[in-house]
Design a protein around this motif. Structure first.
Motif, PDB file in Angstrom:
ATOM      1  N   LEU A 202       7.654  -2.880  -5.387  1.00  0.00           N
ATOM      2  CA  LEU A 202       7.103  -1.570  -4.890  1.00  0.00           C
ATOM      3  C   LEU A 202       7.879  -0.212  -5.541  1.00  0.00           C
ATOM      4  N   ARG A 203       7.991  -0.425  -6.813  1.00  0.00           N
ATOM      5  CA  ARG A 203       8.693   0.519  -7.492  1.00  0.00           C
ATOM      6  C   ARG A 203       7.813   1.781  -8.023  1.00  0.00           C
ATOM      7  N   TYR A 204       8.587   3.036  -7.753  1.00  0.00           N
ATOM      8  CA  TYR A 204       7.924   4.237  -7.974  1.00  0.00           C
ATOM      9  C   TYR A 204       6.445   4.489  -7.389  1.00  0.00           C
ATOM     10  N   HIS A 205       6.329   4.051  -6.219  1.00  0.00           N
ATOM     11  CA  HIS A 205       5.244   4.461  -5.410  1.00  0.00           C
ATOM     12  C   HIS A 205       5.102   5.821  -4.485  1.00  0.00           C
ATOM     13  N   GLN A 206       6.046   6.664  -4.596  1.00  0.00           N
ATOM     14  CA  GLN A 206       6.405   7.823  -3.946  1.00  0.00           C
ATOM     15  C   GLN A 206       6.171   7.589  -2.609  1.00  0.00           C
ATOM     16  N   PHE A 207       6.727   6.723  -1.812  1.00  0.00           N
ATOM     17  CA  PHE A 207       6.397   6.554  -0.571  1.00  0.00           C
ATOM     18  C   PHE A 207       7.483   7.498   0.295  1.00  0.00           C
ATOM     19  N   ASN A 208       6.786   7.934   1.466  1.00  0.00           N
ATOM     20  CA  ASN A 208       7.560   8.534   2.372  1.00  0.00           C
ATOM     21  C   ASN A 208       8.104   7.934   3.388  1.00  0.00           C
ATOM     22  N   THR A 209       8.718   8.629   4.487  1.00  0.00           N
ATOM     23  CA  THR A 209       9.462   7.757   5.415  1.00  0.00           C
ATOM     24  C   THR A 209       8.229   6.980   6.260  1.00  0.00           C
ATOM     25  N   GLU A 210       6.924   7.606   6.624  1.00  0.00           N
ATOM     26  CA  GLU A 210       6.397   6.728   7.405  1.00  0.00           C
ATOM     27  C   GLU A 210       5.545   5.600   6.547  1.00  0.00           C
ATOM     28  N   ASP A 211       5.602   5.756   5.247  1.00  0.00           N
ATOM     29  CA  ASP A 211       5.140   4.544   4.475  1.00  0.00           C
ATOM     30  C   ASP A 211       6.266   3.372   4.636  1.00  0.00           C
ATOM     31  N   ILE A 212       7.457   3.857   4.335  1.00  0.00           N
ATOM     32  CA  ILE A 212       8.523   2.841   4.576  1.00  0.00           C
ATOM     33  C   ILE A 212       8.463   2.233   6.110  1.00  0.00           C
ATOM     34  N   ARG A 213       8.423   3.232   6.766  1.00  0.00           N
ATOM     35  CA  ARG A 213       8.356   2.562   8.368  1.00  0.00           C
ATOM     36  C   ARG A 213       7.264   1.486   8.628  1.00  0.00           C
ATOM     37  N   ALA A 214       6.036   1.674   8.169  1.00  0.00           N
ATOM     38  CA  ALA A 214       4.962   0.720   8.064  1.00  0.00           C
ATOM     39  C   ALA A 214       5.367  -0.649   7.446  1.00  0.00           C
ATOM     40  N   ILE A 215       5.763  -0.413   6.290  1.00  0.00           N
ATOM     41  CA  ILE A 215       6.168  -1.656   5.139  1.00  0.00           C
ATOM     42  C   ILE A 215       7.097  -2.417   6.135  1.00  0.00           C
ATOM     43  N   THR A 216       8.327  -1.840   6.641  1.00  0.00           N
ATOM     44  CA  THR A 216       9.532  -2.515   6.994  1.00  0.00           C
ATOM     45  C   THR A 216       9.087  -3.319   8.286  1.00  0.00           C
ATOM     46  N   LYS A 217       8.204  -2.744   9.291  1.00  0.00           N
ATOM     47  CA  LYS A 217       8.011  -3.251  10.635  1.00  0.00           C
ATOM     48  C   LYS A 217       7.059  -4.366  10.152  1.00  0.00           C
ATOM     49  N   THR A 218       6.152  -4.349   9.312  1.00  0.00           N
ATOM     50  CA  THR A 218       5.422  -5.526   8.758  1.00  0.00           C
ATOM     51  C   THR A 218       6.137  -6.586   8.326  1.00  0.00           C
ATOM     52  N   LEU A 219       7.139  -6.287   7.631  1.00  0.00           N
ATOM     53  CA  LEU A 219       8.203  -7.458   7.287  1.00  0.00           C
ATOM     54  C   LEU A 219       9.022  -7.895   8.112  1.00  0.00           C
TER      55      LEU A 219
END
Length: 555
Positions: free
Chosen positions: A232-249
């Motif tokens: 997931l390189r250079y997707h310009q994720f914000n904090t909420e994006d990272i939160r959703a991804i990490t909780k899913t994983l």
């Protein structure tokens, strides 16, 4: 007056007989103690208090409606108050919204008017939710409440009701519409639906998290959620994006390599990543390159991740602008981590004050197998301290010091590192301002080294004689394990090319070399040029003679 009252009672009685014919059959099985409370098969309830006014004569008719009497259409109007004059209209309504809210509330709360509520529910089952029957107590001696479907009674005759009749009536599933689950959902049905829509991949959970945070789901993440490598390189994720991804994983057992490079993560996003690493034991490699995490808060969170890590074996922290102010915290975290095998700290801002600290850490570390410190700013004494630490390490197999500008003063210590370190297998010292004298020292170190497999020494200030000296020593040392030497962009002579071909034959083709252009024989060797350090001809001739004794087999 008595005559008028008698006529009125007779009229009401005749009207009730038609409307209650369906319930007389059910009530005929009641005991004598129960039947004495009924007048013509009709319940005599208490008057309703408040704004809802129903006389005793009127309430006695509420048990059901004769279908034959409701065939004609009734005019639709909103009823503001229920009394004995309009109760017939209430029972013939098709929409519960036309009935006053106070009337419905009162008959639902009072068990005496359960028959009124039951009559309305039969006509409008989806508009009036059924009332759960009260639980039967195991102890027969305690007073048992009546089920909603039972007939309401007066307070004066409560003691005459037979408990056996009540239990037998409430236990009958055929005659009890309240107990039936056909008209409404139950907890068991809800649980079965949840199990049917369960998604083990986590895609549905990710969509729900994105919907809650009002963000757009990442299609690439959902498409590769079952792959072992998540890039997931250079997707310009914000904090909420990272939160959703990490909780899913959190519960994902497929992803082992997670790459989040170039997303400019904030401190809170890094906290979510730390929680993921502590929760998911399947992820063994994490890349946070180019996120600019260097600084007070970012460095603290990275140190927390490294300290609590129990499963990460590879971590990439390159391009995060770590500097002298961060090195002490990072080293403390590295020393507590005994799981890490590969560490990438390239493209940061480590300078002259970091070499000693890093060197001491590397010399005492017995878990790291690979370290990348390329593209930093190690100079002078700092560079010497760093290389000394690498020389003393007994576990390190890969070390990258490319583009640090170590300088000629570090040449001899680099040679000592190659000579003494028997664990190092790949050494990259490209672009470090090394000269020909340094090349000769490194060449002599290679004469006694039997562990190094790859040496990258391109983009330095080394002339063709320095390159020749290195290859001559490699040829003379039959015990060496070298399979690749990189002298890219360095001009060489034809003699160097011939020596390289001999090495390839000696190693049965398992040797690769990279060199620059070849100087034509008619031109003077570049060793006489003023821009290069003059060659030690005596040493070079001695190396030539040593290499001449080793000849490849000629088929």
């Amino acid at each position: 007056m008595p005559l008028k009252n008698q006529q009125r009672i007779q009229t009401d009685t005749a009207r009730n007989r038609d409307r209650t014919h369906t319930t007389t059959t059910a009530t005929s099985k009641k005991t004598v103690s129960t039947s004495k409370q009924l007048v013509g098969g009709v319940v005599q309830p208490r008057p309703i208090s408040g704004t809802t006014k129903i006389s005793s004569a009127t309430t006695s008719i509420i048990f059901g409606i004769n279908p034959k009497q409701t065939n004609h259409s009734q005019p639709t109007k909103i009823i503001t108050e229920v009394d004995d004059t309009n109760i017939d209209e209430v029972l013939t309504l098709t929409d519960v919204s036309l009935i006053p809210r106070s009337f419905l509330t009162e008959i639902q709360q009072d068990e005496v008017y359960a028959t009124i509520l039951e009559a309305l529910r039969k006509k409008m089952p989806y508009q009036i939710p059924p009332k759960t029957p009260p639980r039967q107590e195991e102890d027969d001696e305690e007073e048992k409440p009546f089920s909603p479907h039972l007939l309401a009674i007066d307070d004066d005759d409560d003691d005459d009701i037979s408990v056996d009749d009540e239990i037998s009536s409430s236990s009958s599933s055929e005659n009890n519409p309240i107990v039936s689950h056909e008209d409404y959902d139950t907890d068991i049905e809800t649980e079965s639906i949840v199990q049917n829509v369960h998604d083990p991949t986590g895609r549905e959970q990710y969509r729900e998290l994105c919907q809650q945070a009002n963000i757009i789901p990442c299609s690439y993440f959902m498409a590769h959620i079952q792959d072992s490598e998540m890039t997931l390189r250079y997707h310009q994720f914000n904090t909420e994006d990272i939160r959703a991804i990490t909780k899913t994983l959190y519960t994902n057992l497929n992803v082992e390599h997670l790459f989040l490079d170039g997303n400019y993560l904030q401190q809170q996003a890094t906290k979510h990543i730390t929680q993921l690493i502590l929760t998911n034991d399947s992820i063994t490699e994490l890349s946070l390159a180019d996120n600019r995490l260097g600084g007070d808060e970012g460095t603290k969170e990275i140190c927390r991740l490294l300290t609590l890590n129990r499963n990460l074996k590879k971590i990439n922290l390159s391009g995060n602008k770590f500097n002298e102010l961060d090195i002490a915290q990072l080293i403390e975290a590295f020393e507590q981590n005994k799981i890490l095998r590969k560490l990438d700290l390239s493209h940061n801002c480590f300078g002259e004050h970091c070499g000693k600290t890093l060197g001491a850490f590397i010399s005492s570390n017995d878990s790291l197998e690979s370290i990348d410190l390329s593209w930093n700013k190690f100079r002078g004494r700092s560079a010497i301290d760093l290389v000394n630490g690498i020389k003393e390490n007994v576990r390190l197999k890969y070390c990258n010091l490319e583009m640090n500008g170590l300088g000629p003063d570090s040449g001899q210590i680099l040679a000592d590192c190659i000579k003494q370190n028997s664990a190092l297998e790949e050494f990259n010292i490209n672009g470090n301002r090394l000269n020909t004298s340094n090349a000769f020292a490194i060449a002599q170190a290679l004469s006694s080294n039997d562990s190094l497999q790859v040496l990258k020494i391109a983009n330095n200030q080394i002339n063709c004689d320095g390159v020749l000296a290195v290859f001559l020593c490699v040829k003379a040392n039959e015990a060496n394990a070298l399979r690749e030497i990189d002298f890219s962009y360095t001009v060489v002579t034809q003699e160097t090319v011939d020596v390289c071909k001999d090495i390839v034959k000696l190693k049965d083709g398992k040797f690769r070399y990279r060199i620059g252009k070849v100087t034509p024989p008619k031109l003077q060797p570049n060793s006489t040029s003023e821009c290069y350090v003059k060659t030690n001809e005596e040493l070079l001739n001695r190396l030539r003679s040593n290499a001449a004794n080793v000849k490849p087999n000629v088929d």
